[in-house]
Write an enzyme that holds these catalytic residues in place. Structure first.
Site, PDB file in Angstrom:
ATOM      1  N   SER A 265       4.426  -1.360   4.215  1.00  0.00           N
ATOM      2  CA  SER A 265       4.514  -2.720   4.754  1.00  0.00           C
ATOM      3  C   SER A 265       4.669  -3.727   3.626  1.00  0.00           C
ATOM      4  O   SER A 265       3.948  -3.667   2.623  1.00  0.00           O
ATOM      5  CB  SER A 265       3.248  -3.071   5.547  1.00  0.00           C
ATOM      6  OG  SER A 265       3.102  -2.208   6.628  1.00  0.00           O
TER       7      SER A 265
ATOM      8  N   SER B  57      -4.165   6.986  12.791  1.00  0.00           N
ATOM      9  CA  SER B  57      -3.857   7.012  14.225  1.00  0.00           C
ATOM     10  C   SER B  57      -5.140   7.184  15.046  1.00  0.00           C
ATOM     11  O   SER B  57      -6.191   7.564  14.531  1.00  0.00           O
ATOM     12  CB  SER B  57      -2.896   8.171  14.524  1.00  0.00           C
ATOM     13  OG  SER B  57      -3.578   9.399  14.342  1.00  0.00           O
TER      14      SER B  57
ATOM     15  N   GLU C 293      -9.717  -1.348   5.289  1.00  0.00           N
ATOM     16  CA  GLU C 293      -8.593  -1.590   6.201  1.00  0.00           C
ATOM     17  C   GLU C 293      -9.030  -1.463   7.658  1.00  0.00           C
ATOM     18  O   GLU C 293      -8.558  -2.186   8.527  1.00  0.00           O
ATOM     19  CB  GLU C 293      -7.463  -0.592   5.903  1.00  0.00           C
ATOM     20  CG  GLU C 293      -6.207  -0.864   6.703  1.00  0.00           C
ATOM     21  CD  GLU C 293      -5.026   0.003   6.271  1.00  0.00           C
ATOM     22  OE1 GLU C 293      -5.252   1.017   5.579  1.00  0.00           O
ATOM     23  OE2 GLU C 293      -3.885  -0.343   6.623  1.00  0.00           O
TER      24      GLU C 293
ATOM     25  N   GLN D 176       0.837  -1.210   0.000  1.00  0.00           N
ATOM     26  CA  GLN D 176       0.000   0.000   0.000  1.00  0.00           C
ATOM     27  C   GLN D 176       0.866   1.252   0.000  1.00  0.00           C
ATOM     28  O   GLN D 176       1.518   1.542   1.008  1.00  0.00           O
ATOM     29  CB  GLN D 176      -0.883  -0.021   1.257  1.00  0.00           C
ATOM     30  CG  GLN D 176      -1.742   1.202   1.459  1.00  0.00           C
ATOM     31  CD  GLN D 176      -2.586   1.092   2.735  1.00  0.00           C
ATOM     32  OE1 GLN D 176      -2.202   0.389   3.674  1.00  0.00           O
ATOM     33  NE2 GLN D 176      -3.713   1.768   2.765  1.00  0.00           N
ATOM     34  N   GLY D 177       0.869   1.989  -1.095  1.00  0.00           N
ATOM     35  CA  GLY D 177       1.700   3.184  -1.203  1.00  0.00           C
ATOM     36  C   GLY D 177       0.920   4.460  -0.952  1.00  0.00           C
ATOM     37  O   GLY D 177       0.614   5.208  -1.882  1.00  0.00           O
ATOM     38  N   TYR D 178       0.611   4.713   0.304  1.00  0.00           N
ATOM     39  CA  TYR D 178      -0.093   5.953   0.673  1.00  0.00           C
ATOM     40  C   TYR D 178       0.880   6.936   1.330  1.00  0.00           C
ATOM     41  O   TYR D 178       1.137   8.017   0.821  1.00  0.00           O
ATOM     42  CB  TYR D 178      -1.211   5.649   1.680  1.00  0.00           C
ATOM     43  CG  TYR D 178      -2.510   5.140   1.119  1.00  0.00           C
ATOM     44  CD1 TYR D 178      -2.594   4.561  -0.135  1.00  0.00           C
ATOM     45  CD2 TYR D 178      -3.686   5.227   1.866  1.00  0.00           C
ATOM     46  CE1 TYR D 178      -3.806   4.082  -0.622  1.00  0.00           C
ATOM     47  CE2 TYR D 178      -4.896   4.764   1.388  1.00  0.00           C
ATOM     48  CZ  TYR D 178      -4.947   4.179   0.150  1.00  0.00           C
ATOM     49  OH  TYR D 178      -6.149   3.715  -0.313  1.00  0.00           O
ATOM     50  N   SER D 179       1.405   6.548   2.520  1.00  0.00           N
ATOM     51  CA  SER D 179       2.148   7.506   3.351  1.00  0.00           C
ATOM     52  C   SER D 179       3.426   7.969   2.679  1.00  0.00           C
ATOM     53  O   SER D 179       4.096   7.212   1.975  1.00  0.00           O
ATOM     54  CB  SER D 179       2.518   6.850   4.688  1.00  0.00           C
ATOM     55  OG  SER D 179       1.372   6.334   5.304  1.00  0.00           O
TER      56      SER D 179
END
Ligand SMILES: Cc1cc2nc3c(=O)[nH]c(=O)nc-3n(C[C@H](O)[C@H](O)[C@H](O)COP(=O)(O)OP(=O)(O)OC[C@H]3O[C@@H](n4cnc5c(N)ncnc54)[C@H](O)[C@@H]3O)c2cc1C
Length: 382
Positions: free
Chosen positions: A163, A365, A246, A128-131
């Site tokens: 991850s 978060s 998620e 997953q390429g978000y952050s």
């Protein structure tokens, strides 16, 4: 039995798992999971493919993409049996639970045919390429960009905390495709191969000493023009759909794992005498009660609606699990402060403590979940 479960389904799953986890896969029992993703990767990949070949992955997907169109109750029953059998942590969970459902929701027929079967068969793993370094909670600040060139998207930028990028074949990348656009506008959700030129993956070492997430650098990485999910520029909506998956139903299966961890904490408390300490006893009972509440809430959520409820579930389980980690340390007494053995291996409870610090950060978060609950459920001002 879970309300709505198909009679006989659970027994069928249990019998299959019992049989399958003998022989070559016996050694895979209990391997993997948070803080332990490095364990037995190749064996677990073979297991993933074995599961897929026998129709035990992606149970909720429609039959035409290889699923069983299983109800949420049946999926949960399978997760329970899976945990009960001590089957290894899945290596394909990001594909099955995050990008797969998003492809089902937003993908064209061609994209579904291309991307779903290899996920279901365990042949392609995803990340997953978000952050990004300056876009975590504030995801709309992403700066990774892509432009169309010669029938392909050319992607440039940096992702972080990705991850399992080191074992992934594909990444779903939230990036800016309209130059000069701001915030939620002008973003696209691209499907980018990880093994091509222009992709560099650098592991990040975690508190546990292991390394499951990474920095990912895209330096002119390429993907076909058709590998955009949803319309170009509409990536924010697609990305939010993935986040709902998620934070929501995909966490249903983890509770038996939690129960097992709590049992290990209680067992240690008995052994060390911590269970005789009235304050620790109180914390143990509270942990047990709250886990029951979590299960009842999960049952209550057995429906298609995954709005703010997903945030409530994420906030609840992650805060609970972090407290369990603290309790796991407390019941060990001073011994919990010392690494075991000559090589300084962490014991299971130490690992639980250290990795559970991450639970209230990833997938949004706790502060972000509280904001969502406050604004969207309670209608409080921003
Ligand atoms: C184990 C792990 C795995 C991860 N895996 C992935 C992955 O596969 N792919 C991926 O893209 N990302 C992944 N992440 C990244 C994760 O999504 C981000 O860490 C998270 O979104 C927080 O972003 P940040 O780290 O930039 O912190 P920041 O956004 O900088 O937040 C710092 C602190 O400020 C608080 N804060 C920020 N904004 C607000 C606000 N508006 N109101 C109140 N408080 C606020 C936060 O709650 C936090 O306490 C992973 C993280 C971890 C720990």
């Amino acid at each position: 039995m879970i309300p709505g479960e198909t009679p006989g389904f659970r027994e069928q799953a249990r019998a299959w798992l019992e049989e399958a986890l003998r022989g070559e896969f016996a050694a895979a029992r209990g391997l993997g999971g948070p803080g332990r993703e490095h364990e037995g990767h190749d064996l677990r990949l073979a297991w993933e493919r074995h599961l897929g070949a026998h129709g035990w992955t992606c149970l909720g997907w429609p039959g035409r993409y290889g699923g069983r169109a299983a109800s949420l109750a049946d999926q949960m029953a399978f997760h329970e049996e899976y945990a009960r059998a001590d089957a290894p942590a899945r290596v394909g969970h990001i594909g099955e639970t995050l990008v797969g459902p998003t492809v089902l929701e937003f993908g064209s027929e061609e994209q579904k045919e291309r991307f779903l079967p290899p996920i279901r068969r365990g042949e392609e793993l995803w990340c997953q390429g978000y952050s990004e370094p300056d876009a975590g909670s504030d995801l709309a600040a992403v700066r990774t960009s892509a432009r169309l060139e010669g029938g392909e998207w050319v992607v440039t930028g940096q992702k972080v905390w990705t991850s399992l990028a080191h074992v992934a074949d594909w990444c779903f990348v939230l990036c800016r495709t309209e130059p000069g656009s701001r915030r939620h506008h002008g973003l696209s959700y691209l499907l980018v191969p990880m093994r091509g030129p222009g992709v560099t993956v650098r592991p990040i070492t975690q508190l546990t000493g292991t390394s499951e997430f990474n920095e990912v650098f895209f330096d002119g990485a390429r993907t076909a023009a058709g590998n955009v999910l949803g319309a170009p520029g509409d990536g924010w909506r697609v990305a939010m759909a993935t986040l709902r998956h998620e934070r929501g139903a995909s966490t249903l299966g983890q509770q038996l794992g939690f129960r097992r961890e709590l049992a290990a904490v209680i067992e240690t408390a008995r052994r060390t005498g911590a269970a005789d300490d009235p304050v620790l006893r109180d914390r143990l009972v509270r942990a047990w009660l709250e886990l029951e509440v979590m299960r009842l809430n999960a049952l209550r959520m057995l429906g298609p609606d995954q709005g703010p409820e997903a945030s409530i579930a994420k906030l609840y389980w992650s805060e609970w699990h972090r407290r369990l980690g603290e309790l796991a340390q407390a019941v060990q007494g001073k011994a919990g402060l010392v690494k075991a053995g000559l090589v300084g291996e962490l014991n299971e409870l130490q690992r639980l403590y250290l990795f559970s610090r991450a639970d209230t950060i990833y997938a949004g978060s706790s502060e972000i979940q509280r904001n969502i609950i406050a604004e969207r459920t309670l209608g409080l001002p921003r």
